[in-house]
Design a protein around this motif. Structure first.
Motif, PDB file in Angstrom:
ATOM      1  N   ALA A 122       0.833  -1.204   0.000  1.00  0.00           N
ATOM      2  CA  ALA A 122       0.000   0.000   0.000  1.00  0.00           C
ATOM      3  C   ALA A 122       0.870   1.257   0.000  1.00  0.00           C
ATOM      4  O   ALA A 122       1.903   1.295   0.653  1.00  0.00           O
ATOM      5  CB  ALA A 122      -0.900   0.010   1.226  1.00  0.00           C
ATOM      6  N   PRO A 123       0.454   2.288  -0.729  1.00  0.00           N
ATOM      7  CA  PRO A 123       1.240   3.525  -0.738  1.00  0.00           C
ATOM      8  C   PRO A 123       1.134   4.302   0.570  1.00  0.00           C
ATOM      9  O   PRO A 123       2.009   5.090   0.889  1.00  0.00           O
ATOM     10  CB  PRO A 123       0.651   4.323  -1.897  1.00  0.00           C
ATOM     11  CG  PRO A 123      -0.730   3.785  -2.064  1.00  0.00           C
ATOM     12  CD  PRO A 123      -0.679   2.349  -1.639  1.00  0.00           C
ATOM     13  N   GLN A 124       0.054   4.090   1.321  1.00  0.00           N
ATOM     14  CA  GLN A 124      -0.102   4.765   2.607  1.00  0.00           C
ATOM     15  C   GLN A 124      -0.946   3.909   3.531  1.00  0.00           C
ATOM     16  O   GLN A 124      -1.741   3.089   3.098  1.00  0.00           O
ATOM     17  CB  GLN A 124      -0.729   6.141   2.435  1.00  0.00           C
ATOM     18  CG  GLN A 124      -2.131   6.109   1.879  1.00  0.00           C
ATOM     19  CD  GLN A 124      -2.629   7.495   1.557  1.00  0.00           C
ATOM     20  OE1 GLN A 124      -1.863   8.425   1.407  1.00  0.00           O
ATOM     21  NE2 GLN A 124      -3.928   7.641   1.444  1.00  0.00           N
ATOM     22  N   LEU A 125      -0.761   4.140   4.827  1.00  0.00           N
ATOM     23  CA  LEU A 125      -1.470   3.389   5.852  1.00  0.00           C
ATOM     24  C   LEU A 125      -1.843   4.357   6.979  1.00  0.00           C
ATOM     25  O   LEU A 125      -0.986   5.076   7.492  1.00  0.00           O
ATOM     26  CB  LEU A 125      -0.577   2.265   6.400  1.00  0.00           C
ATOM     27  CG  LEU A 125      -1.110   1.463   7.573  1.00  0.00           C
ATOM     28  CD1 LEU A 125      -2.354   0.687   7.167  1.00  0.00           C
ATOM     29  CD2 LEU A 125      -0.032   0.523   8.087  1.00  0.00           C
ATOM     30  N   LYS A 126      -3.121   4.373   7.335  1.00  0.00           N
ATOM     31  CA  LYS A 126      -3.579   5.251   8.414  1.00  0.00           C
ATOM     32  C   LYS A 126      -3.552   4.471   9.722  1.00  0.00           C
ATOM     33  O   LYS A 126      -4.171   3.417   9.841  1.00  0.00           O
ATOM     34  CB  LYS A 126      -4.992   5.746   8.124  1.00  0.00           C
ATOM     35  CG  LYS A 126      -5.479   6.774   9.102  1.00  0.00           C
ATOM     36  CD  LYS A 126      -6.822   7.322   8.649  1.00  0.00           C
ATOM     37  CE  LYS A 126      -7.246   8.507   9.471  1.00  0.00           C
ATOM     38  NZ  LYS A 126      -8.509   9.070   8.986  1.00  0.00           N
ATOM     39  N   VAL A 127      -2.824   5.019  10.707  1.00  0.00           N
ATOM     40  CA  VAL A 127      -2.710   4.417  12.026  1.00  0.00           C
ATOM     41  C   VAL A 127      -3.440   5.330  13.006  1.00  0.00           C
ATOM     42  O   VAL A 127      -3.133   6.519  13.083  1.00  0.00           O
ATOM     43  CB  VAL A 127      -1.227   4.261  12.445  1.00  0.00           C
ATOM     44  CG1 VAL A 127      -1.121   3.595  13.798  1.00  0.00           C
ATOM     45  CG2 VAL A 127      -0.457   3.485  11.394  1.00  0.00           C
ATOM     46  N   ARG A 128      -4.416   4.770  13.734  1.00  0.00           N
ATOM     47  CA  ARG A 128      -5.194   5.575  14.680  1.00  0.00           C
ATOM     48  C   ARG A 128      -5.115   4.971  16.078  1.00  0.00           C
ATOM     49  O   ARG A 128      -5.145   3.754  16.243  1.00  0.00           O
ATOM     50  CB  ARG A 128      -6.653   5.645  14.248  1.00  0.00           C
ATOM     51  CG  ARG A 128      -6.841   6.466  13.004  1.00  0.00           C
ATOM     52  CD  ARG A 128      -8.276   6.620  12.650  1.00  0.00           C
ATOM     53  NE  ARG A 128      -8.770   5.339  12.122  1.00  0.00           N
ATOM     54  CZ  ARG A 128     -10.050   5.055  11.952  1.00  0.00           C
ATOM     55  NH1 ARG A 128     -10.972   5.918  12.289  1.00  0.00           N
ATOM     56  NH2 ARG A 128     -10.405   3.901  11.454  1.00  0.00           N
ATOM     57  N   PHE A 129      -5.033   5.835  17.074  1.00  0.00           N
ATOM     58  CA  PHE A 129      -5.026   5.457  18.478  1.00  0.00           C
ATOM     59  C   PHE A 129      -6.301   6.010  19.097  1.00  0.00           C
ATOM     60  O   PHE A 129      -6.530   7.214  19.079  1.00  0.00           O
ATOM     61  CB  PHE A 129      -3.776   6.025  19.145  1.00  0.00           C
ATOM     62  CG  PHE A 129      -3.753   5.916  20.642  1.00  0.00           C
ATOM     63  CD1 PHE A 129      -4.107   4.743  21.282  1.00  0.00           C
ATOM     64  CD2 PHE A 129      -3.375   6.990  21.413  1.00  0.00           C
ATOM     65  CE1 PHE A 129      -4.093   4.650  22.665  1.00  0.00           C
ATOM     66  CE2 PHE A 129      -3.349   6.905  22.787  1.00  0.00           C
ATOM     67  CZ  PHE A 129      -3.710   5.736  23.418  1.00  0.00           C
ATOM     68  N   GLN A 130      -7.158   5.104  19.616  1.00  0.00           N
ATOM     69  CA  GLN A 130      -8.459   5.497  20.118  1.00  0.00           C
ATOM     70  C   GLN A 130      -8.650   5.045  21.563  1.00  0.00           C
ATOM     71  O   GLN A 130      -8.089   4.030  21.976  1.00  0.00           O
ATOM     72  CB  GLN A 130      -9.578   4.867  19.273  1.00  0.00           C
ATOM     73  CG  GLN A 130      -9.555   5.267  17.829  1.00  0.00           C
ATOM     74  CD  GLN A 130     -10.675   4.620  17.040  1.00  0.00           C
ATOM     75  OE1 GLN A 130     -11.149   3.542  17.374  1.00  0.00           O
ATOM     76  NE2 GLN A 130     -11.110   5.291  15.984  1.00  0.00           N
ATOM     77  N   THR A 131      -9.458   5.796  22.296  1.00  0.00           N
ATOM     78  CA  THR A 131      -9.825   5.405  23.662  1.00  0.00           C
ATOM     79  C   THR A 131     -11.322   5.626  23.865  1.00  0.00           C
ATOM     80  O   THR A 131     -11.969   6.328  23.085  1.00  0.00           O
ATOM     81  CB  THR A 131      -9.062   6.230  24.722  1.00  0.00           C
ATOM     82  OG1 THR A 131      -9.373   7.608  24.552  1.00  0.00           O
ATOM     83  CG2 THR A 131      -7.576   6.021  24.633  1.00  0.00           C
ATOM     84  N   ARG A 132     -11.846   5.015  24.925  1.00  0.00           N
ATOM     85  CA  ARG A 132     -13.229   5.247  25.324  1.00  0.00           C
ATOM     86  C   ARG A 132     -13.346   5.088  26.837  1.00  0.00           C
ATOM     87  O   ARG A 132     -12.597   4.354  27.459  1.00  0.00           O
ATOM     88  CB  ARG A 132     -14.199   4.313  24.619  1.00  0.00           C
ATOM     89  CG  ARG A 132     -14.128   2.880  25.085  1.00  0.00           C
ATOM     90  CD  ARG A 132     -15.183   2.044  24.426  1.00  0.00           C
ATOM     91  NE  ARG A 132     -14.942   0.633  24.735  1.00  0.00           N
ATOM     92  CZ  ARG A 132     -15.638  -0.338  24.241  1.00  0.00           C
ATOM     93  NH1 ARG A 132     -16.621  -0.084  23.403  1.00  0.00           N
ATOM     94  NH2 ARG A 132     -15.372  -1.574  24.563  1.00  0.00           N
ATOM     95  N   ARG A 133     -14.291   5.803  27.384  1.00  0.00           N
ATOM     96  CA  ARG A 133     -14.561   5.716  28.818  1.00  0.00           C
ATOM     97  C   ARG A 133     -15.706   4.746  29.022  1.00  0.00           C
ATOM     98  O   ARG A 133     -16.756   4.871  28.397  1.00  0.00           O
ATOM     99  CB  ARG A 133     -14.918   7.092  29.358  1.00  0.00           C
ATOM    100  CG  ARG A 133     -15.070   7.100  30.853  1.00  0.00           C
ATOM    101  CD  ARG A 133     -15.349   8.476  31.323  1.00  0.00           C
ATOM    102  NE  ARG A 133     -16.757   8.771  31.050  1.00  0.00           N
ATOM    103  CZ  ARG A 133     -17.366   9.867  31.439  1.00  0.00           C
ATOM    104  NH1 ARG A 133     -16.704  10.789  32.077  1.00  0.00           N
ATOM    105  NH2 ARG A 133     -18.630  10.061  31.181  1.00  0.00           N
ATOM    106  N   THR A 134     -15.517   3.767  29.897  1.00  0.00           N
ATOM    107  CA  THR A 134     -16.566   2.766  30.118  1.00  0.00           C
ATOM    108  C   THR A 134     -17.044   2.716  31.553  1.00  0.00           C
ATOM    109  O   THR A 134     -18.055   2.098  31.832  1.00  0.00           O
ATOM    110  CB  THR A 134     -16.071   1.357  29.721  1.00  0.00           C
ATOM    111  OG1 THR A 134     -14.899   1.053  30.467  1.00  0.00           O
ATOM    112  CG2 THR A 134     -15.775   1.287  28.241  1.00  0.00           C
TER     113      THR A 134
END
Length: 159
Positions: A122-134
């Motif tokens: 792939a020419p690009q890759l999106k990396v995401r860091f996510q959180t949630r309050r439970t």
């Protein structure tokens, strides 16, 4: 007197190769640092519910087979109630790693080695860091919505 160029012998060539190998070992592996960019004004998750909120993201060109990623996360305390939750790292839209943030107002330091082999073409890759309050307080806190989950990347390297 004229000089004559001679072809190096096998032992001379072997000595040159050993010298170059020793120089490479002294230099070590080359690593590429990956910058992450904040996607939230507050940098914290205050919202309740089952959905994750992206705190940090990066778009990379996957030139190597591994992304080494270190994170830091912490819950919050409102009054006497601690806040906990969860986190996840997405590669494009696929969850590559996940975990929890204990409701103890203490830091956790997850360290990940994410396999980028499926994305190498792939020419690009999106990396995401996510959180949630439970869990935790649902009122009070800085913005009136209760406690929060804070998170940030400590390091990100393409190995």
């Amino acid at each position: 007197m004229p000089k004559v160029a001679t072809t190096p012998t096998f032992l001379q060539r072997l000595a040159i190769v050993e010298e170059q190998l020793a120089a490479l070992r002294r230099a070590g592996r080359e690593r590429d640092e990956v910058p992450f960019y904040a996607t939230s004004l507050h940098g914290l998750v205050y919202e309740d519910g089952g959905s994750f909120t992206t705190l940090w993201e990066a778009i990379i060109t996957p030139r190597t087979a591994t992304l080494s990623l270190g994170l830091v996360l912490i819950g919050d305390t409102v009054g006497t109630t601690n806040t906990g939750g969860g986190w996840q790292v997405l590669l494009d839209d696929t969850v590559a790693a996940s975990g929890s943030v204990p409701a103890t107002a203490t830091y956790v330091f997850p360290a990940l080695d994410l396999d980028l082999t499926p994305y190498r073409a792939a020419p690009q890759l999106k990396v995401r860091f996510q959180t949630r309050r439970t869990s935790g307080a649902t009122t009070g806190g800085r913005y009136g919505g209760g406690g929060s989950i804070g998170g940030s990347p400590r390091y990100a390297r393409l190995l």
